[in-house]
Design an enzyme around this catalytic site. Structure first.
Site, PDB file in Angstrom:
ATOM      1  N   LYS A   1     -13.123 -10.029 -15.780  1.00 47.43           N
ATOM      2  CA  LYS A   1     -14.097 -10.062 -17.304  1.00 47.43           C
ATOM      3  C   LYS A   1     -13.356 -11.621 -17.780  1.00 47.43           C
ATOM      4  CE  LYS A   1     -16.432  -8.038 -20.169  1.00 47.43           C
ATOM      5  NZ  LYS A   1     -17.686  -7.162 -19.774  1.00 47.43           N
TER       6      LYS A   1
ATOM      7  N   HIS B   1       7.644  -7.469  -4.288  1.00 46.37           N
ATOM      8  CA  HIS B   1       6.441  -7.996  -4.782  1.00 46.37           C
ATOM      9  C   HIS B   1       6.124  -9.098  -5.523  1.00 46.37           C
ATOM     10  CE1 HIS B   1       3.896  -4.203  -3.515  1.00 46.37           C
ATOM     11  NE2 HIS B   1       5.091  -3.790  -3.663  1.00 46.37           N
TER      12      HIS B   1
ATOM     13  N   ASP C   1     -21.428 -10.131 -19.409  1.00 49.03           N
ATOM     14  CA  ASP C   1     -21.839 -10.114 -17.985  1.00 49.03           C
ATOM     15  C   ASP C   1     -23.304 -10.579 -17.570  1.00 49.03           C
ATOM     16  OD1 ASP C   1     -19.217  -9.110 -17.984  1.00 49.03           O
ATOM     17  OD2 ASP C   1     -19.897  -7.106 -17.343  1.00 49.03           O
TER      18      ASP C   1
ATOM     19  N   CYS D   1       5.300  -6.180   1.195  1.00 44.39           N
ATOM     20  CA  CYS D   1       5.719  -4.782   1.323  1.00 44.39           C
ATOM     21  C   CYS D   1       5.041  -4.100   2.530  1.00 44.39           C
ATOM     22  CB  CYS D   1       5.565  -4.102   0.093  1.00 44.39           C
ATOM     23  SG  CYS D   1       6.255  -2.531  -0.082  1.00 44.39           S
ATOM     24  N   TYR D   2       4.107  -3.210   2.350  1.00 42.53           N
ATOM     25  CA  TYR D   2       3.689  -2.734   3.516  1.00 42.53           C
ATOM     26  C   TYR D   2       3.002  -3.632   4.425  1.00 42.53           C
ATOM     27  CZ  TYR D   2       0.397   0.443   6.245  1.00 42.53           C
ATOM     28  OH  TYR D   2       0.038   1.168   7.253  1.00 42.53           O
TER      29      TYR D   2
ATOM     30  N   GLU E   1       3.922 -10.797  -6.760  1.00 41.26           N
ATOM     31  CA  GLU E   1       2.641 -10.973  -7.716  1.00 41.26           C
ATOM     32  C   GLU E   1       3.170 -10.204  -8.992  1.00 41.26           C
ATOM     33  OE1 GLU E   1       2.947  -9.141  -5.078  1.00 41.26           O
ATOM     34  OE2 GLU E   1       2.165  -6.999  -5.247  1.00 41.26           O
TER      35      GLU E   1
ATOM     36  N   GLY F   1       0.753  -1.098   0.212  1.00 37.20           N
ATOM     37  CA  GLY F   1      -0.026   0.066   0.145  1.00 37.20           C
ATOM     38  C   GLY F   1       0.808   1.096  -0.012  1.00 37.20           C
TER      39      GLY F   1
END
Ligand code: XMP
Length: 512
Positions: A368, A168, A226, A81-82, A170, A54
């Site tokens: 999506k 990170h 959707d 991280c944070y 990810e 964050g």
């Protein structure tokens, strides 16, 4: 046993990406706000918890924190991280501003290869983005990796199964990051990777059944991905107690109405309530030029028509919406107040709270492309699941200026040619969205020996991941030439075609 991981979002731009990565590893995940309390988490019984990164610093007075009781739940936790700094702070480590900030690529030296870094080389490339760092280990933790600038770039308390990484895992710039997350999931949280679309359908169907029981549900159907997926899923769960309502506002693309009717009634044998309201919408939009006014009128009329029809169905208790994950995330940002309204969005997912129906949003944790995969699993044809996004206000916001039946006809024909050619060239899938726009600009041309003074069609094709940012698609010039040729030759009233080469930002995808 339900197996999933909760990501607590401290405002990182990568929180959604963490969720993606976990699902790619076949573990379902949901992002929640830091306001979630330990009690609620306990009830949700996740297999593990991830505390995201964050933008805040623990040195800020109002730095976001999570309920400290979360650390006592006995669940595996990974702080990124944070998130790592929060763990350090809670367990009495020390976090402070670093004189050496680390942004971008950093070499990570692994000091302990058990569980989190299992199977990794001694040195791996990671992506860092931090100013603060942990410079005193929290009580009971050991350091498991370092970088040149951070002695404690990762730590662990194996007994409590709590881990922290400063980098990170990810992002794609941490090439082994996926493996690190998998290690967390499978070695530490003991997940088995059972999640896939089929299991999603099973649990979504039973959740819908459980909440609806014998009640009735209405849902808006627009023909987009959707709402179609939502309607078919509902049908799977509760059959004819689901009532899809399709409002034809006259602003749809070529053949769209017929296609939807065919697919739903013939393919799925789902009865849809079809309401032809073309005249009404055209009447209300007469002489309206302002884009926001168009959007508001269409939104308002849609709600009115939908609401009136829903009321005719006896004992309707629920409203189902095909709200997607990014919509949920956008509306619950940790720090941001509402961002400036660029365009008032209207879609079938945006039905009014005023309707006093209980909401069901079975797709609200999906992205999506996951909704597309779900649609395929449900047997929805490619012509619907693979289709480009289409805005709720439809062609009205692609006719610049006032809307008439004649202009709609021109635009529909141009759009059809454009899409046909892109499909034939095999480009449809790699383009996020492509459409034609009718401009209120007349220009001089020559056809045969005759002077013409006619309209302009603008072609818009963009590449994007989520529609938030976009770049104009680099279409091969020979395809553009063919499209332009066909549009001008086949459509009466058009003598010029231009190609839009603006990216978003600063432009937007739609012209209005
Ligand atoms: P913009 O024009 O804001 O569009 O760059 C981003 C994406 O959103 C779609 N869009 C809408 N979708 N209702 C919708 O359901 C709307 O009112 C609406 N306006 C824009 C647009 O087509 C693009 O995919």
């Amino acid at each position: 046993m339900k197996e999933y991981v909760i990501i607590i979002d401290f405002g990182s731009q990568y929180s959604q990406l963490i969720a993606r990565r976990l699902r790619e590893a076949c573990v379902y995940s949901e992002v929640r706000s830091p306001k979630i309390c330990a009690e609620e988490l306990k009830e949700l019984a996740p297999s593990g918890i991830i505390l995201s990164g964050g933008p805040a610093s623990l040195t800020y007075q109002h730095a976001p924190k999570c309920d400290p009781e979360i650390f006592k739940l006995g669940k595996p936790i990974l702080g990124i991280c944070y998130g790592m700094q929060l763990i350090a702070d809670y367990f009495k480590g020390k976090v402070s501003k670093s004189t050496l900030r680390e942004y971008g690529r950093a070499e990570l030296f692994i000091d302990n290869h058990k569980d989190l870094f299992f199977g990794m080389d001694k040195q791996i490339i990671t992506w860092m983005s931090h100013e603060d760092k942990v410079n005193k280990l929290p009580l009971g933790f050991e350091q498991i990796a370092h970088t040149k600038n951070s002695k404690i770039a990762a730590f662990a308390n194996k007994e409590l199964k709590i881990y922290g990484v400063q980098f990170h895992p990810e992002v794609a710039h941490t090439p082994k990051g996926k493996q690190i997350l998998k290690n967390f999931l499978f070695r530490i949280c003991k997940c088995r990777g059972l999640w896939n679309m089929r299991s999603f359908i099973k649990s979504a169907v039973s959740e819908i059944k459980e909440s609806v029981r014998n009640g009735k549900v209405v849902c808006g159907l627009s023909g987009g991905v959707d709402s179609s997926v939502c309607a078919v899923l509902l049908n799977h769960a509760i059959g004819s107690n689901a009532h899809p309502i399709f409002v034809d506002n006259g602003l749809l693309r070529y053949n769209e109405v017929e296609q939807i009717q065919k697919i739903f009634s013939k393919h799925f044998q789902i009865k849809i309530l079809y309401l032809n309201q073309r005249k009404l919408f055209l009447e209300k939009l007469k002489n309206i030029v302002n884009p926001e006014s168009k959007r508001k009128i269409i939104g308002r009329e849609f709600i009115r028509v939908f609401d009136a029809e829903a009321k005719k169905i006896k004992n309707v208790e629920f409203l189902a919406q095909g709200t997607l994950y990014p919509d949920v995330i956008e509306s619950c940002s940790v720090f941001g107040g509402p961002s400036a309204v660029i365009k008032s969005h209207h879609n079938v997912g945006g039905l009014p709270k005023k309707m006093r129906l209980k909401l069901i949003e079975p797709l609200k944790y999906l992205f999506k492309d996951e909704v597309r995969a779900l649609g395929r699993e449900l047997g929805i044809p490619e012509s619907i699941v693979g289709r480009h996004p289409f805005p709720g206000p439809g062609l009205a916001i692609r006719i610049i200026g006032s809307i008439t039946e004649k202009k709609l006809k021109i635009l529909r024909s141009a759009d059809r040619i454009f899409i046909d050619e892109i499909q034939q060239a095999g480009l449809y899938k790699e383009i996020w969205q492509a459409f034609a726009v009718l401009l209120p600009v007349k220009s001089v041309g020559v056809m045969g020996d005759e002077r013409t003074y006619e309209c302009t069609i603008a072609l818009r094709a963009v590449t994007s991941i989520d529609g938030m940012t976009a770049d104009w698609a680099r279409m091969p010039s020979e395809i553009l030439a063919k499209i332009s040729n066909r549009i001008i030759n086949e459509i009466k009233g058009v003598n010029r075609v231009v190609y839009d080469i603006s990216s978003k930002p600063p432009s937007t995808i739609e012209w209005e």
